[in-house]
Scaffold this active site. Structure first.
Site, PDB file in Angstrom:
ATOM      1  N   ASP A 101       0.854  -1.187   0.000  1.00 17.54           N
ATOM      2  CA  ASP A 101       0.000   0.000   0.000  1.00 17.54           C
ATOM      3  C   ASP A 101       0.890   1.238   0.000  1.00 17.54           C
ATOM      4  O   ASP A 101       1.759   1.374   0.866  1.00 17.54           O
ATOM      5  CB  ASP A 101      -0.845  -0.015   1.279  1.00 17.54           C
ATOM      6  CG  ASP A 101      -2.293   0.323   1.040  1.00 17.54           C
ATOM      7  OD1 ASP A 101      -2.552   1.208   0.221  1.00 17.54           O
ATOM      8  OD2 ASP A 101      -3.162  -0.288   1.686  1.00 17.54           O
ATOM      9  N   GLU A 268      -7.043   2.914  -5.764  1.00 19.21           N
ATOM     10  CA  GLU A 268      -8.276   3.209  -5.038  1.00 19.21           C
ATOM     11  C   GLU A 268      -8.817   4.534  -5.563  1.00 19.21           C
ATOM     12  O   GLU A 268      -8.128   5.548  -5.528  1.00 19.21           O
ATOM     13  CB  GLU A 268      -8.010   3.313  -3.540  1.00 19.21           C
ATOM     14  CG  GLU A 268      -9.288   3.546  -2.740  1.00 19.21           C
ATOM     15  CD  GLU A 268      -9.024   3.968  -1.310  1.00 19.21           C
ATOM     16  OE1 GLU A 268      -9.858   3.636  -0.450  1.00 19.21           O
ATOM     17  OE2 GLU A 268      -8.010   4.638  -1.045  1.00 19.21           O
ATOM     18  N   ASP A 344     -11.686  -0.684   5.035  1.00 14.62           N
ATOM     19  CA  ASP A 344     -12.562   0.487   5.135  1.00 14.62           C
ATOM     20  C   ASP A 344     -14.037   0.126   5.046  1.00 14.62           C
ATOM     21  O   ASP A 344     -14.895   1.010   5.057  1.00 14.62           O
ATOM     22  CB  ASP A 344     -12.241   1.494   4.017  1.00 14.62           C
ATOM     23  CG  ASP A 344     -10.957   2.260   4.272  1.00 14.62           C
ATOM     24  OD1 ASP A 344     -10.588   2.435   5.453  1.00 14.62           O
ATOM     25  OD2 ASP A 344     -10.313   2.683   3.298  1.00 14.62           O
TER      26      ASP A 344
END
Length: 578
Positions: A101, A268, A344
């Protein structure tokens, strides 16, 4: 490499590890890299191809590591540099790949770049971030002096006043996460150099956090509705901005295409449209392998400031139509990522599955079947493979997430009743996905010998890896079969997609076709038995079961009847179509 030619990630399944909640090797209650390494047998036996690691970098943890203070080191809470290198090497030895990430839209306020940027207005790095003076005629640091009226993703103003330098800096997330200024070429080059060093260290790709926020629309200005996330007008000022594609082209050219191997790159992109997805993943030279869209995850959210915390009942028709629109829109040119859960999102088994404990296992298996049989690369979020569910939060004090606390405070200031706010947080709060992984039935579920940073779900004694590992009817066993089916069947990976029974309120049905082969997937989203033949109009033809969620269906039930929360993957026999 064009996405309509074969890349290794087309046939891959990705497993997301939320580092702080996966496995704790040193007993401090926080997951770590050594803990992940100790559990690689589980991932290898599951059959996944790629492991995605959430941020493990040094961070003040204002947003659980997405506020990075050093892009190229390991936070001691998670282990050492040697631990990371050993983990990457061990993943590769087992035939799997690893992506990390990276947060390119913002840093931590403790990052040396920002420390230098705020030191003086004449700093050489002042323009590395987005600074603006107070509004004319308004006392600096008072309400209304902010350069714009936006509210950020965590229900708070997007500007913080810095008394030392007398200006405001922009942060779309917490005040501890200042946005980088991608208009500055030096910023981009510094980020690209960092990514190239990670490639040299052996990673196989990147998950790019909120990458579609890097291009703002200048000049920055007020909006009629300041709320952020992807509902209010504020998001129009920075979502998929005018230079986003140009920046992604540069990122591809200077980083991704310089690698000696084909990378998996997933962006994302909250608020992205199908057209945005096609622009990023389609064409002869895709900018990214795939993106994460959020649209299908909003089907149990209400519009307005509350978003996920103003829940509404799950809408199957909305889920079907949204998934189909992305499947059809990206088609053979672009590529989809497939997910129902991540760090999330609350647990999908609680959001989209049965509320009845009697159907908990069946609905978890059914949801996995529906997801994995779409066209795209599936992502498994840790714990979904054993059917983990939401935690029964009883009060706001039990939540750790800054988003939960900010949204609670904002909602209370607007007069929203506390019981309504708590109901929304219970259903869709992010901490639901962050409770520790449930490995066994011991006191702390095999996650830690210490006190876990978040409590484990009370159902851990029944829902855990150890209880399912040798159970052929378990959720875990079904995930293994789905992953194996993807690896062995080209139609699952490359077959065309068509939604069936679009308006049926409890049947999710679609077909996959490749050449003269035709498969049909049917799933019952209800606690009642379902007449599939009637719902499909009886025009399917004879079929054989390839994989189902239940024991062998009764005689004559294939593509005819479904038990509650049952799914079937069926091959239509050639020559039998009506």
């Amino acid at each position: 490499m064009p996405t309509n030619s074969r890349a290794w990630w087309h046939e891959a399944v990705v497993y997301q590890i939320y580092v702080r909640s996966f496995a704790d090797a040193d007993g401090d209650g926080l997951g770590d890299l050594a803990g992940i390494r100790s559990r690689l047998d589980h991932l290898e036996s599951l059959g996944v191809d790629v492991i995605w690691l959430t941020p493990f970098y040094p961070s003040p943890m204002a947003d659980n590591g997405y506020d990075v203070s050093d892009y190229e080191a390991v936070d001691p809470r998670f282990g050492s540099e040697e631990d990371l290198d050993d983990l990457i090497a061990d993943i590769h030895r087992r035939g799997m790949r690893v992506i990390i990430d990276v947060v390119l839209n913002h840093t931590s306020i403790d990052h040396p770049w920002f420390v230098e940027s705020r030191s003086t207005r004449s700093s050489s790095r002042r323009d590395w971030y987005i600074w603006r003076p107070p509004r004319d005629g308004v006392e600096p640091g008072t309400p209304g002096a902010e350069p714009t009226n936006w509210l950020g993703f965590f229900a708070q103003p997007t500007w913080t006043y810095d008394e030392e330098s007398g200006e405001y800096y922009l942060h779309l997330f917490t005040p501890e996460q200042p946005d980088l200024n991608w208009e500055n070429k030096e910023v981009r080059q510094a980020l690209y150099a960092m990514l190239r060093r990670w490639l040299a260290r052996g990673v196989d790709g990147f998950r790019l956090d909120v990458i579609n926020l890097i291009s703002k629309r200048y000049p920055l200005q007020d909006v009629p509705t300041p709320h952020s996330s992807h509902y209010g007008d504020a998001s129009s000022q920075y979502t998929c901005g005018p230079r986003m594609l140009e920046f992604l082209d540069e990122l591809r050219d200077q980083v991704f295409d310089t690698a000696e191997k084909t990378l998996l790159t997933v962006g994302e992109m909250p608020g992205a449209t199908v057209e945005d997805g096609l622009a990023v993943t389609g064409g002869e030279r895709p900018r990214l392998s795939m993106i994460f869209t959020f649209e299908h995850m909003d089907v149990d959210h209400a519009p307005g400031w509350g978003g996920r915390y103003e829940p509404r009942p799950f809408d199957l028709l909305a889920l079907k139509s949204t998934m189909a629109r992305w499947q059809e829109g990206l088609g053979r040119s672009g590529w989809n990522s497939l997910y129902f859960g991540n760090h999330d999102q609350a647990r999908v088994a609680s959001r989209f599955g049965s509320r009845s404990p009697a159907h908990a296992v069946a609905s978890a298996k059914m949801l996995a079947t529906v997801l994995h049989m779409h066209r795209g690369t599936p992502y498994v979020y840790q714990g979904d493979e054993i059917g983990m569910r939401n935690y029964p939060f009883a009060s706001i004090e039990q939540f750790a997430d800054i988003d939960a606390h900010n949204s609670w405070a904002y909602g209370r200031a607007l007069g929203v009743p506390p019981e309504r706010l708590l109901a929304g947080l219970r259903q869709n709060g992010r901490d639901n996905a962050r409770t520790p992984m449930q490995w066994d039935a011991s006191e702390h579920g095999g996650f830690t010998t210490g006190t876990p940073w978040l409590p484990l779900n009370p159902n851990t004694s029944e829902v855990n890896v150890e209880a399912q590992i040798d159970d052929a009817d378990s959720v875990l066993a079904h995930y293994r079969r789905l992953i194996e089916l993807r690896h062995s069947s080209g139609i699952v990976v490359f077959g065309d997609y068509r939604l069936l029974a679009r308006d049926h309120e409890s049947l999710y049905a679609f077909e996959r076709t490749l050449g003269d082969e035709r498969w049909i997937v049917v799933a019952n989203f209800s606690d009642e038995e379902l007449d599939v033949a009637a719902a499909l109009g009886g025009a399917v033809g004879a079929a054989e079961l390839i994989l189902g969620t239940h024991h062998e269906p009764p005689e004559g039930a294939v593509l005819q009847r479904l038990r509650p929360w049952e799914a079937q993957i069926c091959r239509v026999l050639k020559g039998s179509e009506k």
